[in-house]
Scaffold this motif. Structure first.
Motif, PDB file in Angstrom:
ATOM      1  N   ASP A   1       0.828  -1.300   0.055  1.00 38.50           N
ATOM      2  CA  ASP A   1      -0.090   0.110  -0.315  1.00 38.50           C
ATOM      3  C   ASP A   1       0.836   1.266  -0.137  1.00 38.50           C
ATOM      4  O   ASP A   1       0.501   2.231  -0.554  1.00 38.50           O
ATOM      5  N   LYS A   2       1.935   1.050   0.845  1.00 40.35           N
ATOM      6  CA  LYS A   2       2.984   2.567   0.709  1.00 40.35           C
ATOM      7  C   LYS A   2       3.426   2.686  -0.704  1.00 40.35           C
ATOM      8  O   LYS A   2       3.599   3.776  -1.093  1.00 40.35           O
ATOM      9  N   LEU A   3       3.948   1.659  -1.252  1.00 41.90           N
ATOM     10  CA  LEU A   3       4.439   1.500  -2.790  1.00 41.90           C
ATOM     11  C   LEU A   3       3.106   2.470  -3.755  1.00 41.90           C
ATOM     12  O   LEU A   3       3.403   3.167  -4.498  1.00 41.90           O
ATOM     13  N   ALA A   4       2.052   1.807  -3.546  1.00 43.58           N
ATOM     14  CA  ALA A   4       1.062   2.168  -4.410  1.00 43.58           C
ATOM     15  C   ALA A   4       0.799   3.924  -4.196  1.00 43.58           C
ATOM     16  O   ALA A   4       0.507   4.732  -5.311  1.00 43.58           O
ATOM     17  N   ALA A   5       0.621   4.288  -2.984  1.00 46.83           N
ATOM     18  CA  ALA A   5       0.753   5.576  -2.602  1.00 46.83           C
ATOM     19  C   ALA A   5       1.832   6.402  -2.916  1.00 46.83           C
ATOM     20  O   ALA A   5       1.228   7.528  -3.611  1.00 46.83           O
ATOM     21  N   GLU A   6       2.937   5.844  -3.023  1.00 45.22           N
ATOM     22  CA  GLU A   6       4.336   6.492  -3.534  1.00 45.22           C
ATOM     23  C   GLU A   6       4.125   6.691  -5.110  1.00 45.22           C
ATOM     24  O   GLU A   6       4.182   8.064  -5.338  1.00 45.22           O
ATOM     25  N   ILE A   7       3.557   5.785  -5.960  1.00 45.73           N
ATOM     26  CA  ILE A   7       3.157   5.828  -7.094  1.00 45.73           C
ATOM     27  C   ILE A   7       2.041   7.064  -7.306  1.00 45.73           C
ATOM     28  O   ILE A   7       2.535   7.819  -8.386  1.00 45.73           O
ATOM     29  N   GLY A   8       1.178   7.006  -6.638  1.00 51.24           N
ATOM     30  CA  GLY A   8      -0.067   7.989  -6.915  1.00 51.24           C
ATOM     31  C   GLY A   8       0.336   9.404  -6.848  1.00 51.24           C
ATOM     32  O   GLY A   8       0.121  10.226  -7.437  1.00 51.24           O
ATOM     33  N   GLU A   9       1.421   9.481  -5.523  1.00 51.42           N
ATOM     34  CA  GLU A   9       1.692  10.846  -5.385  1.00 51.42           C
ATOM     35  C   GLU A   9       2.762  11.467  -6.394  1.00 51.42           C
ATOM     36  O   GLU A   9       2.813  12.640  -6.662  1.00 51.42           O
ATOM     37  N   ALA A  10       3.307  10.393  -7.043  1.00 53.57           N
ATOM     38  CA  ALA A  10       4.368  11.024  -8.239  1.00 53.57           C
ATOM     39  C   ALA A  10       3.625  11.514  -9.289  1.00 53.57           C
ATOM     40  O   ALA A  10       4.175  12.315 -10.094  1.00 53.57           O
ATOM     41  N   GLY A  11       2.430  11.174  -9.571  1.00 53.71           N
ATOM     42  CA  GLY A  11       1.611  11.860 -10.635  1.00 53.71           C
ATOM     43  C   GLY A  11       1.655  11.536 -11.865  1.00 53.71           C
ATOM     44  O   GLY A  11       1.066  12.044 -12.961  1.00 53.71           O
ATOM     45  N   ARG A  12       2.181  10.190 -12.435  1.00 55.74           N
ATOM     46  CA  ARG A  12       2.196   9.691 -13.857  1.00 55.74           C
ATOM     47  C   ARG A  12       1.009   8.504 -13.742  1.00 55.74           C
ATOM     48  O   ARG A  12      -0.049   8.759 -13.833  1.00 55.74           O
ATOM     49  N   GLY A  13       1.626   7.377 -13.790  1.00 55.21           N
ATOM     50  CA  GLY A  13       0.674   6.209 -13.646  1.00 55.21           C
ATOM     51  C   GLY A  13       0.203   5.970 -12.446  1.00 55.21           C
ATOM     52  O   GLY A  13       0.755   6.471 -11.248  1.00 55.21           O
ATOM     53  N   ARG A  14      -1.092   5.495 -12.230  1.00 52.78           N
ATOM     54  CA  ARG A  14      -1.734   5.087 -11.043  1.00 52.78           C
ATOM     55  C   ARG A  14      -1.506   3.687 -10.704  1.00 52.78           C
ATOM     56  O   ARG A  14      -0.825   2.866 -11.445  1.00 52.78           O
ATOM     57  N   ALA A  15      -1.691   3.367  -9.377  1.00 51.99           N
ATOM     58  CA  ALA A  15      -1.368   2.097  -8.911  1.00 51.99           C
ATOM     59  C   ALA A  15      -2.490   1.600  -7.784  1.00 51.99           C
ATOM     60  O   ALA A  15      -2.795   2.408  -6.999  1.00 51.99           O
ATOM     61  N   LYS A  16      -2.628   0.291  -7.758  1.00 45.05           N
ATOM     62  CA  LYS A  16      -3.443  -0.411  -6.949  1.00 45.05           C
ATOM     63  C   LYS A  16      -2.906  -1.717  -6.439  1.00 45.05           C
ATOM     64  O   LYS A  16      -2.555  -2.649  -7.334  1.00 45.05           O
ATOM     65  N   ALA A  17      -2.596  -1.777  -4.988  1.00 39.67           N
ATOM     66  CA  ALA A  17      -2.046  -3.047  -4.548  1.00 39.67           C
ATOM     67  C   ALA A  17      -3.195  -4.037  -4.333  1.00 39.67           C
ATOM     68  O   ALA A  17      -4.099  -3.774  -3.915  1.00 39.67           O
ATOM     69  N   VAL A  18      -2.881  -5.350  -4.747  1.00 40.70           N
ATOM     70  CA  VAL A  18      -3.870  -6.263  -4.638  1.00 40.70           C
ATOM     71  C   VAL A  18      -3.360  -7.631  -4.007  1.00 40.70           C
ATOM     72  O   VAL A  18      -2.257  -8.088  -4.588  1.00 40.70           O
ATOM     73  N   ARG A  19      -3.910  -8.198  -2.686  1.00 42.89           N
ATOM     74  CA  ARG A  19      -3.081  -9.056  -2.400  1.00 42.89           C
ATOM     75  C   ARG A  19      -3.461 -10.457  -3.089  1.00 42.89           C
ATOM     76  O   ARG A  19      -4.788 -10.535  -3.499  1.00 42.89           O
ATOM     77  N   ALA A  20      -2.516 -11.267  -3.375  1.00 45.62           N
ATOM     78  CA  ALA A  20      -2.732 -12.383  -4.415  1.00 45.62           C
ATOM     79  C   ALA A  20      -1.391 -13.475  -4.341  1.00 45.62           C
ATOM     80  O   ALA A  20      -0.422 -13.003  -4.746  1.00 45.62           O
TER      81      ALA A  20
END
Length: 250
Positions: free
Chosen positions: A46-65
């Motif tokens: 979740d921290k990585l997904a938030a980091e990516i979102g804050e960077a403002g280019r591609g979006r990201a969603k973490a999914v447990r799998a």
């Protein structure tokens, strides 16, 4: 008025840590929307997904799998399709080692099961889903290992599982003919990830580094750069191959 170009969508299984995290970051930095597959540590993912979102280019969603489970693989693809509209790129870099490295004769049943479940069965399940759900023009990258070519003692089951990955990769590349989808494997050499360094004393790592012509073990970003090239347009003429990214150790 020209319609805006469709954003690419990638699934990165094992995309929350080590090499996978660097791949997720690089893809998102190029404007790709990323579904980050992870098995256990939701906080890190979740921290990585938030980091990516804050960077403002591609979006990201973490999914447990856990990719050894068919339903979990299905969740990854369903999330990408429902959230971002489809799947263009799939990277299968989730991996497992035996809990203790050692001779084949001393490999316990649980270590065998986990290594085969994640590395072989998990890759099979991801490729089976990708074969019908990746859009035309897509890219698929699996992970082998240069350990297979080195053939060092103590890694029989791990190496066998990676040999199976290479067979699946080459086979699928041929089976997807006519859809402009490439399927390749990357085979890293010694790389400074948590999975690789776990249980290895510093002197063992230094000894490995001395065997590499470039004088060091790899970094996660070294491998991520190879993967993102294979996913890119310039990498589109490479298909059904195993690329060894190892500094020349083999």
């Amino acid at each position: 008025m020209t319609a805006p170009a469709r954003r690419r969508v990638a699934i990165v299984a094992g995309g929350s840590r080590g090499i996978g995290a660097e791949i997720s970051r690089e893809l998102a930095a190029g404007g790709t929307d990323v579904v980050i597959g992870f098995a256990q540590d939701s906080g890190t993912a979740d921290k990585l997904a938030a980091e990516i979102g804050e960077a403002g280019r591609g979006r990201a969603k973490a999914v447990r799998a856990d990719i050894a489970e068919p339903d979990a693989v299905g969740r990854l693809f369903a999330e990408a399709e429902q959230r971002y509209g489809g799947v263009d790129d799939v990277v299968v870099c989730a991996g497992a080692h035996a809990s203790q490295r050692g001779p084949l004769a001393e490999t316990d049943d649980e270590s065998f099961r986990r290594v085969v479940d994640v590395n072989f069965r998990g890759t099979f399940l991801m490729l089976r889903a990708a074969s019908t759900r990746v859009r035309a023009g897509g890219r698929i990258v699996t992970f082998s290992s240069s350990a297979l070519a080195l053939g060092m003692p103590g890694q029989a089951v791990y190496n066998a599982s990676k040999a199976a990955v290479e067979v699946l990769t080459r086979q699928l590349a041929k089976e997807l003919a006519g859809r402009e989808i490439t399927v390749n494997a990357v085979a890293p050499g010694p790389t400074g990830t948590e999975l690789f360094l776990r249980g290895r004393p510093p002197e063992a790592v230094e000894a490995l580094a001395k065997q590499i012509p470039l004088g060091r073990i790899g970094r996660p970003d070294d491998i991520a750069a190879v993967v993102t090239f294979l996913l890119s347009e310039p990498g589109g003429w490479i298909n059904g191959q195993v690329l060894h990214a190892n500094g020349g150790i083999v």
